[in-house]
Design a protein around this motif. Structure first.
Motif, PDB file in Angstrom:
ATOM      1  N   ASN A  72       0.814  -1.225   0.000  1.00 37.79           N
ATOM      2  CA  ASN A  72       0.000   0.000   0.000  1.00 37.79           C
ATOM      3  C   ASN A  72       0.842   1.266   0.000  1.00 37.79           C
ATOM      4  O   ASN A  72       0.293   2.367   0.107  1.00 37.79           O
ATOM      5  CB  ASN A  72      -0.924   0.007   1.224  1.00 37.79           C
ATOM      6  N   VAL A  73       2.148   1.111  -0.084  1.00 42.23           N
ATOM      7  CA  VAL A  73       3.052   2.265  -0.145  1.00 42.23           C
ATOM      8  C   VAL A  73       3.352   2.561  -1.604  1.00 42.23           C
ATOM      9  O   VAL A  73       3.909   1.720  -2.314  1.00 42.23           O
ATOM     10  CB  VAL A  73       4.360   1.995   0.629  1.00 42.23           C
ATOM     11  N   GLY A  74       2.978   3.750  -2.050  1.00 36.82           N
ATOM     12  CA  GLY A  74       3.219   4.119  -3.441  1.00 36.82           C
ATOM     13  C   GLY A  74       4.606   4.710  -3.629  1.00 36.82           C
ATOM     14  O   GLY A  74       5.080   5.475  -2.780  1.00 36.82           O
ATOM     15  N   LEU A  79       8.732   5.044  -3.936  1.00 39.71           N
ATOM     16  CA  LEU A  79       9.832   4.663  -3.038  1.00 39.71           C
ATOM     17  C   LEU A  79      10.286   3.221  -3.286  1.00 39.71           C
ATOM     18  O   LEU A  79      10.564   2.467  -2.361  1.00 39.71           O
ATOM     19  CB  LEU A  79       9.422   4.827  -1.567  1.00 39.71           C
ATOM     20  N   GLU A  80      10.377   2.836  -4.547  1.00 41.93           N
ATOM     21  CA  GLU A  80      10.640   1.440  -4.895  1.00 41.93           C
ATOM     22  C   GLU A  80      11.984   0.939  -4.378  1.00 41.93           C
ATOM     23  O   GLU A  80      12.089  -0.182  -3.870  1.00 41.93           O
ATOM     24  CB  GLU A  80      10.572   1.258  -6.425  1.00 41.93           C
ATOM     25  N   ARG A  81      13.021   1.746  -4.490  1.00 41.33           N
ATOM     26  CA  ARG A  81      14.347   1.308  -4.027  1.00 41.33           C
ATOM     27  C   ARG A  81      14.342   1.072  -2.518  1.00 41.33           C
ATOM     28  O   ARG A  81      14.906   0.097  -2.023  1.00 41.33           O
ATOM     29  CB  ARG A  81      15.403   2.349  -4.396  1.00 41.33           C
ATOM     30  N   LEU A  82      13.696   1.989  -1.802  1.00 37.93           N
ATOM     31  CA  LEU A  82      13.634   1.856  -0.354  1.00 37.93           C
ATOM     32  C   LEU A  82      12.809   0.629   0.048  1.00 37.93           C
ATOM     33  O   LEU A  82      13.193  -0.107   0.975  1.00 37.93           O
ATOM     34  CB  LEU A  82      13.032   3.119   0.267  1.00 37.93           C
ATOM     35  N   LYS A  83      11.723   0.366  -0.639  1.00 36.89           N
ATOM     36  CA  LYS A  83      10.895  -0.806  -0.337  1.00 36.89           C
ATOM     37  C   LYS A  83      11.659  -2.105  -0.598  1.00 36.89           C
ATOM     38  O   LYS A  83      11.572  -3.049   0.179  1.00 36.89           O
ATOM     39  CB  LYS A  83       9.602  -0.757  -1.156  1.00 36.89           C
ATOM     40  N   GLN A 136       5.592   2.228   9.197  1.00 40.81           N
ATOM     41  CA  GLN A 136       4.479   1.301   9.384  1.00 40.81           C
ATOM     42  C   GLN A 136       4.643   0.048   8.523  1.00 40.81           C
ATOM     43  O   GLN A 136       4.292  -1.054   8.947  1.00 40.81           O
ATOM     44  CB  GLN A 136       3.155   2.004   9.063  1.00 40.81           C
ATOM     45  N   ALA A 137       5.186   0.226   7.338  1.00 40.15           N
ATOM     46  CA  ALA A 137       5.431  -0.927   6.463  1.00 40.15           C
ATOM     47  C   ALA A 137       6.513  -1.826   7.048  1.00 40.15           C
ATOM     48  O   ALA A 137       6.430  -3.058   6.968  1.00 40.15           O
ATOM     49  CB  ALA A 137       5.838  -0.437   5.072  1.00 40.15           C
ATOM     50  N   ALA A 138       7.550  -1.233   7.641  1.00 39.52           N
ATOM     51  CA  ALA A 138       8.610  -2.022   8.280  1.00 39.52           C
ATOM     52  C   ALA A 138       8.035  -2.845   9.426  1.00 39.52           C
ATOM     53  O   ALA A 138       8.406  -4.008   9.630  1.00 39.52           O
ATOM     54  CB  ALA A 138       9.718  -1.102   8.784  1.00 39.52           C
TER      55      ALA A 138
END
Length: 359
Positions: A261-263, A265-269, A309-311
């Motif tokens: 659900n995080v749009g 920031l692909e490298r960080l994800k 929150q994703a972490a």
């Protein structure tokens, strides 16, 4: 050392170390005064030491090994007069109490700000020096937010009572469910992983808070107990933890968010997903070191909170927001006390993610 191993208590280990090194007057900051008093009572019993306890209701009461707590005290409820009794100051030190632990509940009302009783402060300064050469030990149980007066801050030792360990909470959970008489029929109680999840949900709570949360989980699910679905039991304990954390005014439990659900920031994800594998049992077995944290820098609205929150979701551990602005207070010593209390809760809630916001 054998006693400390037997007691399994970091608190008593610190207490023994401090008192053996001539620190005979101590403050114990805690929200669990009765838990601290019980530990000290057992320590005195095992060592054959005189143990007396003072509160404003009973005055001084002497607790003896193997006997129920005395119903009546000596009636000396005034704190200063009660403290003078220890060394028999008013009668020329003729009947001082030797080789004992003397515990006093809540003297902080007389040791803060404009309400400070300077006779008590002077007496405590005297005891800090005179008790160093004796076997007398004065322990004052105070709230965790208490800050000692400047006059005695450097003369009286601090011995903190940490929040209950995972082992203590596990024992408390089994005892609570055993008391229902239906422990054998609770399906998840034999699964160490699920029991560990309940304990993790309760970490950071006091012993009383954890016991009440477990009791509330049983009562609120009475229609299905003892075969209550595990998720329903766990939710009640987790809700109790969220309430307790909110009361600190500094910490907040945040809800995890699926990384899908995080749009942007692909490298960080991708990095977060890769890092999450370093927290697995396999990685630990191979000796791989997991990262201890990261710094997210950017203007508001760029996804810093969402990434935290994703972490939390990826690692399946709680996310605790630390509100730095709430730490600071205009009262001298209050900011430090709040920060100490917040850090103690974070340590007790391990493993968790501490999200330090707006540094």
């Amino acid at each position: 050392p054998n006693l400390i191993d037997k007691m399994k208590s970091d608190f008593l280990a610190r207490f023994a170390t401090l008192t053996q090194s001539s620190a005979r007057v101590l403050f114990v900051p805690t929200e669990e005064t009765y838990r601290a008093a019980e530990a000290l009572r057992e320590y005195a019993s095992l060592n054959g030491i005189l143990y007396k306890e003072h509160d404003i209701i009973h005055g001084w009461r002497e607790f003896k090994p193997g006997q129920p707590p005395p119903a009546m005290g000596d009636g000396v409820t005034d704190f200063l007069q009660a403290a003078l009794c220890i060394d028999d100051v008013m009668a020329g030190y003729k009947k001082r109490w030797e080789n004992g632990i003397f515990v006093m509940h809540y003297p902080h009302f007389l040791l803060r700000g404009a309400d400070s009783n300077y006779a008590i402060i002077q007496l405590l300064k005297q005891y800090a020096r005179s008790f160093a050469g004796s076997k007398q030990r004065l322990v004052m149980l105070v709230p965790s937010s208490f800050t000692p007066p400047t006059e005695i801050a450097h003369e009286i030792a601090i011995c903190e009572l940490t929040l209950p360990s995972r082992e203590e909470l596990t024992e408390q959970l089994h005892r609570l469910i055993d008391d229902t008489g239906k422990a054998a029929r609770v399906p998840w109680l034999k699964d160490e992983r699920l029991v560990g999840s309940v304990v993790s949900a309760g970490s950071g709570l006091t012993e009383t808070e954890f016991r009440l949360s477990g009791g509330r989980a049983i009562i609120s699910n009475r229609a299905t107990w003892p075969v209550t679905p595990f998720a329903d039991f766990l939710k009640v304990v987790m809700d109790a933890k969220i309430e307790a954390v909110k009361r600190s005014e500094v910490l907040t439990v945040m809800q995890p968010v699926d990384i899908k659900n995080v749009g942007g920031l692909e490298r960080l994800k991708r990095r977060l997903v890769r890092w999450s594998k370093l927290f697995s049992e396999e990685a630990k077995a191979d000796g791989l070191r997991a990262p201890k944290g990261m710094s997210l820098i950017g203007p508001p609205g760029t996804g810093k909170t969402l990434i935290a929150q994703a972490a939390s979701c990826l690692l399946n551990i709680p996310l605790i927001r630390v509100d730095i602005s709430a730490v600071f207070n205009s009262l001298v010593g209050e900011s430090e006390a709040r920060l100490r209390e917040a850090c103690a809760k974070l340590l007790a809630m391990r493993p968790c993610i501490a999200f330090v916001d707006e540094v």
